[in-house]
Design a protein around this motif. Sequence first.
Motif, mmCIF file in Angstrom:
data_model
loop_
_atom_site.group_PDB
_atom_site.id
_atom_site.type_symbol
_atom_site.label_atom_id
_atom_site.label_comp_id
_atom_site.label_asym_id
_atom_site.label_seq_id
_atom_site.Cartn_x
_atom_site.Cartn_y
_atom_site.Cartn_z
ATOM 1 N N ALA A 84 0.837 -1.202 0.000
ATOM 2 C CA ALA A 84 0.000 0.000 0.000
ATOM 3 C C ALA A 84 0.867 1.246 0.000
ATOM 4 O O ALA A 84 0.557 2.241 -0.662
ATOM 5 C CB ALA A 84 -0.936 -0.009 1.207
ATOM 6 N N PHE A 85 1.974 1.206 0.744
ATOM 7 C CA PHE A 85 2.888 2.345 0.774
ATOM 8 C C PHE A 85 3.469 2.612 -0.609
ATOM 9 O O PHE A 85 3.559 3.770 -1.050
ATOM 10 C CB PHE A 85 4.013 2.090 1.775
ATOM 11 N N ALA A 86 3.860 1.548 -1.316
ATOM 12 C CA ALA A 86 4.410 1.712 -2.668
ATOM 13 C C ALA A 86 3.384 2.317 -3.608
ATOM 14 O O ALA A 86 3.693 3.195 -4.421
ATOM 15 C CB ALA A 86 4.885 0.360 -3.199
ATOM 16 N N ARG A 87 2.124 1.872 -3.482
ATOM 17 C CA ARG A 87 1.065 2.446 -4.323
ATOM 18 C C ARG A 87 0.845 3.920 -3.985
ATOM 19 O O ARG A 87 0.615 4.751 -4.869
ATOM 20 C CB ARG A 87 -0.231 1.652 -4.144
ATOM 21 N N LEU A 88 0.914 4.233 -2.693
ATOM 22 C CA LEU A 88 0.709 5.625 -2.275
ATOM 23 C C LEU A 88 1.839 6.522 -2.777
ATOM 24 O O LEU A 88 1.594 7.672 -3.173
ATOM 25 C CB LEU A 88 0.617 5.692 -0.744
ATOM 26 N N VAL A 89 3.050 6.014 -2.778
ATOM 27 C CA VAL A 89 4.177 6.791 -3.312
ATOM 28 C C VAL A 89 3.974 7.093 -4.789
ATOM 29 O O VAL A 89 4.195 8.223 -5.253
ATOM 30 C CB VAL A 89 5.509 6.044 -3.086
ATOM 31 N N LEU A 90 3.550 6.079 -5.539
ATOM 32 C CA LEU A 90 3.266 6.295 -6.958
ATOM 33 C C LEU A 90 2.170 7.343 -7.133
ATOM 34 O O LEU A 90 2.267 8.240 -7.970
ATOM 35 C CB LEU A 90 2.828 4.985 -7.613
ATOM 36 N N GLY A 91 1.098 7.210 -6.339
ATOM 37 C CA GLY A 91 0.034 8.199 -6.396
ATOM 38 C C GLY A 91 0.526 9.583 -6.024
ATOM 39 O O GLY A 91 0.104 10.588 -6.619
ATOM 40 N N GLY A 92 1.447 9.648 -5.045
ATOM 41 C CA GLY A 92 2.000 10.945 -4.637
ATOM 42 C C GLY A 92 2.763 11.626 -5.758
ATOM 43 O O GLY A 92 2.703 12.860 -5.913
ATOM 44 N N LEU A 93 3.478 10.843 -6.553
ATOM 45 C CA LEU A 93 4.148 11.420 -7.729
ATOM 46 C C LEU A 93 3.115 12.007 -8.692
ATOM 47 O O LEU A 93 3.335 13.074 -9.286
ATOM 48 C CB LEU A 93 4.976 10.353 -8.434
ATOM 49 N N GLY A 94 1.988 11.311 -8.822
ATOM 50 C CA GLY A 94 0.914 11.835 -9.658
ATOM 51 C C GLY A 94 0.340 13.129 -9.126
ATOM 52 O O GLY A 94 -0.009 14.035 -9.896
ATOM 53 N N VAL A 95 0.236 13.248 -7.795
ATOM 54 C CA VAL A 95 -0.257 14.483 -7.181
ATOM 55 C C VAL A 95 0.634 15.661 -7.565
ATOM 56 O O VAL A 95 0.149 16.743 -7.939
ATOM 57 C CB VAL A 95 -0.319 14.344 -5.645
ATOM 58 N N ILE A 96 1.943 15.449 -7.476
ATOM 59 C CA ILE A 96 2.889 16.524 -7.819
ATOM 60 C C ILE A 96 2.741 16.936 -9.277
ATOM 61 O O ILE A 96 2.692 18.138 -9.603
ATOM 62 C CB ILE A 96 4.333 16.059 -7.528
#
Length: 220
Positions: A84-96
């Motif tokens: 879940a953390f890895a998915r959230l990191v990927l999503g965080g890159l999308g947020v930026i």
Amino acid sequence: MTTESARVTSTRPAIPVLIALGLMALSLPAFIVREQLYTAVTAAAGSSPALTLLAVFFADAALLLLVLFTAGLAVWSWFRDRAAFARLVLGGLGVILAYAASSTLKLILTEARPCQSIHVAIAETCPPHGDWSWPSNHSVLAAAFATACALAIVRLRWYLAATALLIAVARVGVGAHYPHDVLFGLGLGMLVVLVVFNFLPRLVRRLPGTARIAQQAGGH
């Protein structure tokens, strides 16, 4: 593979992508009747003190709470669910990237805020000239953070979607944006995060030493 990872794996990106594109498409008819919609929503938000307070809360504080929730989710998933953390990191890159795209579009299109030309009672001070309206950065960020968190923990998706939608509606209610600003912003925030989430792992897998992280993030 965790149960949550399996749910991400079994969910094809087509439906959320279509929802994002649909929101962006809806911004066109909303643009045509932008003044009528803006007047109606601001009038509804100002029709009672309770609705005004709710509009102000969701227009300002709710996004900050969503950011704090994302940070808390990152801490929790680091210790309890690395996939879940890895998915959230990927999503965080999308947020930026979503925020960067939104800010760039604002500078290119330079749409004035509705409160600068439409004289109605609004709950907040009208932003100054040069603080452009389209798309709504608040809506972009709300949708992007909500999508990133939903990709990490799928069972939270409806609560997160409702929060992002309320933030977007509230931005119109307090007088800061036209409806088409927030509709496009919601779609843009969703779309960029989904694109990054579904395509970046394919690139990362080609880099030495990152195959396992990419596999967890993509849920495959």
